[in-house]
Design an enzyme around this catalytic site. Sequence first.
Site, PDB file in Angstrom:
ATOM      1  N   CYS A 100       0.757  -1.177   0.033  1.00  0.00           N
ATOM      2  CA  CYS A 100      -0.092  -0.007   0.086  1.00  0.00           C
ATOM      3  C   CYS A 100       0.771   1.119  -0.076  1.00  0.00           C
ATOM      4  O   CYS A 100       1.513   1.576  -0.983  1.00  0.00           O
ATOM      5  CB  CYS A 100      -0.883  -0.186   0.906  1.00  0.00           C
ATOM      6  SG  CYS A 100      -2.284   1.209   1.011  1.00  0.00           S
ATOM      7  N   HIS A 203      -3.755  -5.285   0.895  1.00  0.00           N
ATOM      8  CA  HIS A 203      -3.003  -5.415   2.021  1.00  0.00           C
ATOM      9  C   HIS A 203      -2.934  -7.099   2.466  1.00  0.00           C
ATOM     10  O   HIS A 203      -4.077  -7.422   2.893  1.00  0.00           O
ATOM     11  CB  HIS A 203      -3.758  -4.710   3.154  1.00  0.00           C
ATOM     12  CG  HIS A 203      -3.567  -3.354   3.289  1.00  0.00           C
ATOM     13  ND1 HIS A 203      -2.572  -2.872   4.092  1.00  0.00           N
ATOM     14  CD2 HIS A 203      -4.138  -2.080   2.860  1.00  0.00           C
ATOM     15  CE1 HIS A 203      -2.326  -1.656   4.078  1.00  0.00           C
ATOM     16  NE2 HIS A 203      -3.453  -1.053   3.204  1.00  0.00           N
ATOM     17  N   GLU A 205      -1.367  -8.732   4.297  1.00  0.00           N
ATOM     18  CA  GLU A 205      -1.286  -9.043   5.741  1.00  0.00           C
ATOM     19  C   GLU A 205      -2.586  -9.346   6.379  1.00  0.00           C
ATOM     20  O   GLU A 205      -2.941  -9.946   7.481  1.00  0.00           O
ATOM     21  CB  GLU A 205      -0.406  -8.013   6.556  1.00  0.00           C
ATOM     22  CG  GLU A 205      -1.209  -6.798   7.032  1.00  0.00           C
ATOM     23  CD  GLU A 205      -1.114  -5.673   5.565  1.00  0.00           C
ATOM     24  OE1 GLU A 205      -1.118  -6.060   4.494  1.00  0.00           O
ATOM     25  OE2 GLU A 205      -1.096  -4.522   6.002  1.00  0.00           O
TER      26      GLU A 205
END
Length: 228
Positions: A100, A203, A205
Amino acid sequence: MKPKIGCIATCAFVDEITAAIGAAGGIPVLIPINIGVGPAEAYAQMIDGLLVPGGEDVTPALYGQDPRPQVVLSRQAKDDFELALIHAVKALNKPIFGICRGLQILNVALGGTLIQDIPSQVKGAISHRQLTEIRGELFHRVKLEGESVLRRLLPDEEFEVNSLHHQGIEALAEGLRVTARSADGLIEGIESADGCIYAVQWHPECLFARYPHFLPLFTHLVELSTQK
Ligand code: MN
């Protein structure tokens, strides 16, 4: 000895970031940014690889633009430290994975520019900003382009990702190439010629626990960091 993966401490979704590095077999090392740029070189020596995470907008002056009103929470001290860290890690040929804001600041570090606010600047853009509370859910499609690190790591050429950004890449830095785009043509993935630097606009994660096919994005960083 597991490789040490550095990441600035003041980042978006730090619990998810450190969990992803751990799940990928690395040791997360959180790096403070309130110490001036001096220690960036020492931190670059200390770690085996760098994860450049999500966070606030990059200060537009760093890519030669005046800020538009939609730019939020720029912290130039943080930008300065992270840029110094990126350059120091790159000079040591250690691997870098950007997420990002990480994709955006990597592009700025290498000489590129950013779209400061997609909704007000890009006609026909799809929505790239889902609610933070549902960041673990899929939001829009991306399509991979050509041979790339992402193509080797991910099972499909087209797939859904989450999306929590209002900025994007405008002019791509020399030495980088596009590896993924959303349907509106915006850049969602980039990498360097040798693949040692790679980044995504989404994202992973926040997705890997529910969608494990995204974990290899982190495992790859750990593996590259092991070889150094
Ligand atoms: Mn997006």
